[in-house]
Structures are given as C-alpha cells and as structure tokens.
Design a protein around this motif. Structure first.
Motif, PDB file in Angstrom:
ATOM      1  N   PRO A  79       0.859  -0.860   0.537  1.00 30.04           N
ATOM      2  CA  PRO A  79      -0.144   0.213  -0.001  1.00 30.04           C
ATOM      3  C   PRO A  79       0.789   1.315   0.186  1.00 30.04           C
ATOM      4  O   PRO A  79       0.237   2.061  -0.518  1.00 30.04           O
ATOM      5  N   HIS A  80       1.968   1.429   0.683  1.00 30.48           N
ATOM      6  CA  HIS A  80       2.883   3.078   1.013  1.00 30.48           C
ATOM      7  C   HIS A  80       3.200   2.853  -0.648  1.00 30.48           C
ATOM      8  O   HIS A  80       2.890   4.482  -0.992  1.00 30.48           O
ATOM      9  N   MET A  81       4.408   2.221  -1.168  1.00 29.27           N
ATOM     10  CA  MET A  81       4.820   2.305  -2.899  1.00 29.27           C
ATOM     11  C   MET A  81       3.869   2.875  -4.036  1.00 29.27           C
ATOM     12  O   MET A  81       3.439   3.349  -4.458  1.00 29.27           O
ATOM     13  N   ALA A  82       2.280   1.862  -3.506  1.00 32.96           N
ATOM     14  CA  ALA A  82       1.156   2.348  -4.550  1.00 32.96           C
ATOM     15  C   ALA A  82       0.771   3.869  -4.007  1.00 32.96           C
ATOM     16  O   ALA A  82       0.795   3.913  -5.085  1.00 32.96           O
ATOM     17  N   GLU A  83       0.830   4.237  -2.803  1.00 27.42           N
ATOM     18  CA  GLU A  83      -0.148   5.325  -2.504  1.00 27.42           C
ATOM     19  C   GLU A  83       1.327   6.775  -3.358  1.00 27.42           C
ATOM     20  O   GLU A  83       0.662   7.129  -4.011  1.00 27.42           O
TER      21      GLU A  83
END
Length: 864
Positions: A770-774
């Motif tokens: 989720p962090h990288m995608a955001e």
RNA sequence: GCCGGAGUGGCGGAACGGAAGACGCAGAGGACUUAAAAUCCUUUGGCCGUACGGCCGUGCGGGUUCGAAUCCCGCCUCCGGCACCA
C-alpha cells in the motif's frame, strides 16, 4: 539522487501518517456504503510481533484494503487478549505487576503493527484486562448463572504439591511439574463450568450454515471434536452389592459377548466398593498409580493400558451372567458414564487387554460361513456378521438387528437408546490472578451468592503477592477475599478463581462494534449493524477450542435475546504456519543458523555443516518458526532492511496463504527486487505519461492493443484470484507478467495506454504494497488516496483476443498449432486441423477414428 | 491407532478433465564496471540428436476417458490434528 530513489522508510512513514489524517480505517455507522466486517484473531500482547502475526495480519489488511477499493465501509478493529499466564509468570519472576507488564507490551506491539502498515480503527481498540471490558465478561457470567448454564462440579486437575498450584497440561512434562520437577498429582477440585454439552447438537447442526464460508477441514475437525455417537445405555448391577452401573455402548449387538466391565480410576464407585474389604489396599494402590500421570489426553493416549480386578462382579442384564469388574486406565470418567463394557472378541483394545490379563473371550458375531475360535483368534473381529449365542437375536445380521436390540432392551427395561457426545462442559475456572474474577461470593448462611450487577466489575486487587510456590496470588489479598454477603450483609468470602481467557475471546468481536458503551455490554443497534463478522482470519490451531467456544457463547447470547444471530463468523480463513530451516546438534540440541560452520547450501538448508561449539555434525529440518527451535525471524529487523511493503509482498507471493509458508533469505530478496523494479518502472516513465484525462485513441497500434488487452485480462484474473480463496500468489504472478510485458515494450507504448496500465497495476497491487502504491499514485498526479479510487473494471471488448493459438493433438500428443480468430466454427477448425501438414504426417496411413474439437481450447485427432 | 491435508524441475510453486512447469528463486553464459555489489540481456525438467526434431516425465501400481497432475480403486511417503470415545 534523492527523490527518485526508493526510500521506503520515509515513504512508509509518510503514508501511515496520511491514512491516520484521512481516517481511512474509521468505521462509521452513518456511512451509507455497505458494511464489511473483517476481523483477524487478536493477539496475546507478548511484546514482540512474530512471523505468525505478520502472515495473519497481512492477509487481513489486504482483504480490508481490497474491500475498501470495492466500495465497502470496512470495520477493521484490533485489540488485545491481554489476560493470561505469561504476565503472571513474569510477575513471579521479576516482580513487575501484570498490569504494567501488559500495558508496556501493548504499547510496543502497537508501534510495530502501525509500522507494518496494517490499517485498524484504533478508536475501537479493546483490551480484555481492562475493567471496562472484564466488567462485561463478568456480567455474562452472571447471565449464564441465572440461566443455569454456569455451575460447579468436581473435576480432576494437574496439581503440583510443591508449587501449590494447578498446572496446565503444557506445564506437565512426563508426569512432572515443568518448573520444579515434582511428580504431578491428579486432584479433584470444585470448579466452575459452562454447560456447553447442552449445545452439542446445535453446534453440530449449525455447521450447515457455515459450509459456504468455512474451510471444510475446520468443520470436519469440529465434527470430530463434538463427536456424536449413537448407541445405548445399558444397566449393569454389581452382583455382590446391587449397586447399579450404567454403561454407554455403540455396540449393543455385542452385549452377549461381554466378559468384563471396567470403571475409570476416578469413578466414585471404585472406592465405595472396595473400602474395608480385602481388596482395598491392592486396588487403591493400583488406582493411585493410574492417576499419577497428568490429565492431558495425549498422555492418556500414549500410556500402556493397565487395569486391576476389583474383586467384584457385575451381572449382565441380558443373560444374567456374572463377569468380573475391573478398574482400567482406558476407561474415561469424562466420557459416557465412566464405565465400559468390554467385548474382547469384537473390540481390538478389549482383545489386547483380555489377552494380557487372561480374561475369557466370547465370540458373538461371526463372518459369513466362517467360525471364529476364541483360543486361536489373533485379533478382534470388528466387521459386520451374523450374531451367535445372542439370545433372541441369534442368527440375525448384527448391523440390521441394532435397532431392534435397543427397542428390545428398553422394552425389558434393561437399557435405552442414547446419544453421546465427546464434547465436554467448558471448565472455566482458573486458579490464577491475571484473569477476570468470577463474580460470586461464598456466605456461610446464604451459600453461593452472585455479585449484584450494579457492583460490577469485581476489580482485581493490587495488594497481591506474586511469590513462587504460594498458589493463586489472588487468594493472598485479604481486601479482596474478605467481603460481605450481598444478600444478608454477613461476612463472606469472594471466589478467587478467575475465568479462562477463552471466555474473554468469546465475545470481543461483539465489543468492537460498540467499544465505549459504559451502560451495556454493547448496543443492539451497533451489533445489528456490523455483525456477523464477514471475514474472520486466524490460525488453524484455533479450529476447535476458540472457534467452538465463540460459537457456543454466541448461541447462548442469542438465546438470552442479546443478539439476533447465532453464528458469529460467516466466513473463515485459516492461514498456514511460517516455517524455516532449523539446525540440530546432538550435544547442543537446536542451534541458530549462524552457529553452523562449513557444509554447503542446498536450497534454504545448510547440509553437512558442523556445530561451531563442538564440531559435531548438524542436521537440518524444515519446521515452524519458534523460539525453542532457534529459527526465529524478527519482523522488525526485516522491516528495517527491506521496508514493510517488501515483507508484506514476500509473505504472500510464494505460496497460497493457507499452506505452509517457507521463510528464506532468497525469497525475500526476490520480493525486494520485484518492489524495486515496479518503483523504477513507474518513476522512470513519469515524464512519458500523458495528461491524466487524455483518452486512449481509437486507432491504436498492435503494441497498444496488446498491452491494453493484457491489462484488462489482468484485472479479471487478479479479481478472481482474490475472490476465489485469496490466491495472492497467483495475483502477484499476473501483475509480474503484465509488468514484464510493459518493460519489454518500453518506449513503444502510447502514453495514454501506459498511464492506463500503470494505474491499473498500482490499484491491483495496492492492497499488498500500500505505501509504494500510494506514493507512485501520487507521483502520477493524483490528489486522493488510491484506496478511495475504486477497484478497476475490465472491459471485455478490450480484453478479447484477436487471434488464438489452438494446439492440435494426434492421439493426445500435441503435433501442431493453428492460429485462428477466436470465433472460428467447430467444422472449420476440424477441417483446418486435418488439412495441416504436420498433422497429416502423424496420421500417416492410420485411420482417423474420431476428431474432438473443443472450440477455443484444442483439437484432438484419434487415429488407429 | 484414528481423522484431515499434501506429494509436480535444483527450490517455493502454476495449471475449468484439454499445450505440464505460469510467476519467482537459485544456477550457467553475457553486457556494464578497474573490480565487486547492484542492474540489465540470454539460457535452464531429463534423455537422445549437429540440427529439423524425437522419446520420457506430476510419489508407486492399476482403472475410467479421444485426452488424467486433476476423476476412481489399491499402496507408499511426508506434514498437521487428536480426547483409547467403548
């Protein structure tokens, strides 16, 4: 340098803070979206996260985020199973009060959980050791008591005479106290129970409601645990005294073959019969020996079957015959009536026992056309057959006569039909401090008096001594024990037993719905709104205990009118355990990997190495990650090295999550590479992307159409991989395929197509990393969180293939391939296949028997 | 002993009864580099063959089927659970 580097520590912190600001995981009832309650089994706050938590909570978080993307409002709570033995042991060892110990651990673990990126509605956090929680645990106890579902009875416990304390089965090692080595005794103690046996049939019947959403294996395990068996209760009498001994049997058809009867060692009749007789010393000594082991079922199962003749006999009600009465350690007081009728000819265990003690064997069932000789038989005959020497039933088939036998028994008042369950009543008493006190007092005049509801909670006192060998610390608090009777006002003593922590965990999922309610256990509206849990996730080790207790508890609450459903968990998912190679040396037992010298790597194991301490040979095994095997992996250290996203991806990318996960250094390196490749692909293409609202042109080139096709196919495949049993490993593989394709076409992709594809990939991997995608989503120009952007939808027209390859087999072996449009007719395919030059070659001069055409799949030409 | 699950390359694993080995790891070769790491490219189930290609291959033995990793029967091994259930 700088901005284009993948700096996970910074990025992960940034987005964790952003989600917090956005209140992304806050669940509100007034939110109009449909609800989805996703729950992971809450942890015992040991103070450190382990890999079992990581796999469990990562799966949960991926589902939570996926459901958010699918447009649900998701309830994702987290809390603490914070009562329990470790805190009390720590208190005895270090003097730190269990409360302080627990709170410290909770704080530490909260930090670790946030760091892993798991999203919870922390406003709903509960801890079962907090008075505003255990107040209601106690309140439920009072309700159970009112209903007659809580009661006291005697039960044997493992007792360590030196520690003056009750031991868990786990604390008994080879019949001795784990801590001090003293021989453990069985001691009968008065204990509180919940009448779970009354719900056995309902727990069984309700499995029908769970079949759609629970793993079949868990339902099977529970069925086995509840263990319904049909049979008969038969009344035997002691020949010498007339005492009645009822016996439960599933084989009333073998009743005429009974040659002895056995009582459980703790059966009350044993002592009563032999007291004052010549048999007393001999029998009671044998009983003491039989009871000298722990109460663990495993121990009972593995010990040798022994017994002692009581000197008494019983009368077989069907033929008036007298057979010897024994005490045997295979008879269980906790099952049936604590007495077993034994038919050595037709039960293997009885057969072995009879041979051992020279007890007669009598055949009453015989196989078709064969005669059994008790003297030469080598094993019991347990198959169906014809009844012999069985009174009115002689000559009948035993399986068919069963029903008539039971009818005949009850007609003659010798017995009756009975259904028995293995499931026992739930022993909830614990002689411990760190648990919810059972809210009753003992008054000399009024007896057992429940604490009035308005006086709850019965708080745990603080003036307690935690000393080794002093028994239950709660009993050392004078201020706690001495009280007044709520009924008559006279002096009274408080119950010092606390409740099993499984009671706490039998309703925490309800409290999450309304965690701050000070007036009630939970509000009706809140529970009606969120319950039942749509997806429960946890370890298979809870298949029987926790999951049966929680189901039972919910049924009782339903019957009390407190909730309007009787099954708490609609869908259940059980993750596999996390394993890693462990190393073992003869002298030093388990040793950590860095203590293995020499040898060579074979996969993840070092083979042929030696122990750094003694030079002895080291063997390896793949086994569950645990402290005792010295093969632990510290999630915190892994997140330091690779970041939370990589750890999350690795946990899900290799194997399906319900299978065993193998932790390997190579594996996590691979995940690290995957994550970095995605990062650099997006970052290096940011300049080439079209404006956000640019449309894909209608006259796209081949590459563009191909990429779009694969992109839309990936959406379908990933969606069904998640929906069809959380196959995250294949979902990740589909994303990799797509990214590989994009990479190999780099520079030749229309900017609008590139944007569409990269955005799609980011969305479908966002639940996992989720962090990288955001971060990448934002860098691509988006202002809002990716988790509010919605799950992508596949366009079937775009996903449709323009041309497909169809293998042509001759006698099941692929010999050629046809390249055709996907809608070519069956006849045309057959014609093309037979006309194919290569196919012709393999047909040769043989005769074509049959041509199987599976449109869109393959063609098989059968020849002879 | 009973119950449940699983056996597929060097490894983790893919595969509605329809192309066995997707994806990833490891290995080999190459590019970049003074060098290494990192990265990128090629290659990789076994056997035979210079090649086109062929044969074998999903724990073992049978069976059903045009076609079986997948379904059925019998075995073997491993893992997990267990409470001798009368």
């Amino acid at each position: 340098m700088g901005r284009d580097e993948y700096q996970f520590a910074e990025i992960e912190k940034k987005w964790q803070a952003r989600w917090e600001e956005l209140r992304l995981f806050e669940a509100r009832e007034e939110d109009p979206r449909p609800k989805c309650y996703v729950l992971c089994m809450y942890p015992y706050p040991s103070g450190v996260l382990h890999m079992g938590h990581v796999i469990n909570y990562t799966i949960g978080d991926v589902i939570v985020r996926y459901k958010l993307l699918r447009g649900f409002k998701v309830l994702s709570p987290m809390g603490w199973d914070s009562f329990g033995l470790p805190a009390e042991n720590a208190a005895i060892r270090t003097g730190v009060h269990p409360h302080e110990f627990t709170e410290r651990n909770i704080a530490r673990m909260t930090t670790q959980m946030t760091r892993a990126g798991w999203g919870y509605d922390w406003d709903r956090e509960v801890a079962t050791s907090h008075p505003d929680y255990y107040r209601w645990t106690q309140w439920f106890f009072l309700k159970f008591l009112e209903k007659g579902l809580a009661f006291k009875k005697k039960a044997p416990v493992n007792w360590c005479p030196s520690c003056q304390t009750v031991l868990a089965n786990e604390q008994v090692k080879e019949g001795c106290c784990e801590r001090c080595g003293t021989q453990v005794e069985q001691k009968d103690m008065d204990q509180w129970f919940f009448k779970m046996s009354a719900y056995a049939q309902r727990l069984l019947d309700n499995h029908a409601k769970l079949e759609a959403g629970w793993p079949e294996s868990v339902i099977k395990l529970q069925k086995e645990w509840i263990g319904r068996s049909e049979g008969a209760r038969i009344f035997f009498k002691v020949a010498e005294t007339g005492d009645e001994i009822p016996v439960f049997t599933t084989r009333p058809d073998t009743l005429w073959g009974v040659t002895f009867l056995s009582l459980a060692p703790e059966h009350p009749l044993v002592e009563k019969l032999v007291r004052g007789t010549e048999h007393e010393a001999r029998v009671m000594e044998a009983v003491r020996e039989m009871r000298a082991a722990g109460t663990s079922e495993k121990e009972l199962a593995e010990r040798e079957k022994v017994g002692v003749f009581t000197g008494f006999h019983v009368i077989n009600p069907v033929n008036g015959e007298q057979v010897p009465l024994w005490v045997a350690n295979f008879a269980l007081m906790t099952y049936g009536t604590g007495a077993v009728m034994s038919v050595p000819a037709h039960d293997q265990r009885d057969f072995e026992f009879a041979r051992k003690y020279d007890i007669p064997i009598r055949v009453v069932i015989e196989p078709e056309g064969q005669e059994l000789d008790p003297d030469t038989m080598e094993e019991a005959y347990t198959e169906p057959g014809t009844m012999t020497a069985s009174g009115p039933f002689t000559g009948r088939k035993n399986t068919e006569a069963m029903r008539d036998i039971i009818a005949w028994l009850s007609e003659h008042r010798l017995g009756e039909a009975e259904i028995n369950y293995k499931l026992r009543d739930w022993l909830i008493s614990r002689q411990r401090y760190w648990g919810a006190p059972i809210p009753v007092v003992y008054c000399d005049t009024c007896g057992i008096v429940p604490v009035p509801e308005e006086d709850l909670p019965v708080l745990l006192p603080t003036d307690v001594q935690f000393v080794e060998g002093a028994g239950n610390p709660l009993a050392t608090s004078a201020s706690f024990v001495n009280t007044t009777c709520p009924k008559c006002g006279g002096p009274a003593r408080r119950e010092t037993d606390t409740m099993d922590t499984f009671v706490d965990s039998s309703w925490y999922f309800l409290r999450y719905c309304d965690p701050h309610n000070g007036d009630r256990c939970f509000g009706d509206e809140a529970v009606r709104h969120w319950m039942p849990v749509d997806q429960y996730i946890g370890g298979i080790e809870h298949a029987t205990m926790h999951l049966i207790y929680a189901r039972f508890f919910t049924m009782v609450l339903h019957d009390l009118g407190l909730v309007d459903f009787d099954e708490p968990f609609t869908r259940l998912f059980c993750q596999g355990m996390v394993c890693k190679t462990a190393y073992y040396c003869q002298t030093h037992k388990y040793i950590p990997e860095d203590q293995v010298t020499g040898g060579h790597r074979e996969g993840d194991a070092i083979v042929g190495g030696t122990c750094a301490l003694c030079g002895g040979p080291v063997t390896s095994e793949m086994t569950k990650i645990s402290k005792s095997k010295l093969n632990i992996v510290d999630p915190d250290a892994m997140m330091d090295r690779f970041g939370a996203d990589t750890v999350r991806l690795y946990m899900l990318s290799d194997a399906p999550p319900d299978r065993m996960q193998i932790w390997s250094e190579n594996g996590i390196n691979g995940a690290w590479r995957t994550v970095n490749r995605l990062w650099s692909l997006v970052v290096s293409n940011l300049g080439a992307l079209s404006a956000m609202d640019e449309q894909v042109p209608g006259d796209l080139d081949d590459t563009g159409r191909e990429i779009r096709r694969r992109t839309h196919q990936a959406i379908t495949k990933v969606t069904s991989a998640i929906e069809g049993g959380f196959q995250f490993n294949t979902a990740i593989a589909r994303c990799n395929e797509l990214l590989n394709l994009v990479r190999s076409s780099e520079g030749r992709i229309h900017p609008a197509v590139l944007r569409e594809t990269l955005e799609t990939v980011l969305k479908i991997v966002s639940p996992i990393i989720p962090h990288m995608a955001e971060e990448l989503w934002e860098r691509m120009g988006h202002r809002e969180s990716i988790f509010t952007s919605g799950w992508p939808e596949a366009d079937p027209a775009v996903a449709a293939e323009e041309q497909i390859e169809i293998p042509v087999q001759v006698n099941g072996k692929v010999r050629s391939r046809l390249h055709v449009a996907p809608d070519v007719a069956r006849e045309e395919l057959e014609r093309m296949a037979l006309a194919d030059e290569r196919v012709q070659r393999f047909i040769g001069d043989k005769r074509v028997v049959k041509v199987i055409v599976v449109p869109g799949r393959l063609i098989n030409v059968a020849v002879k």
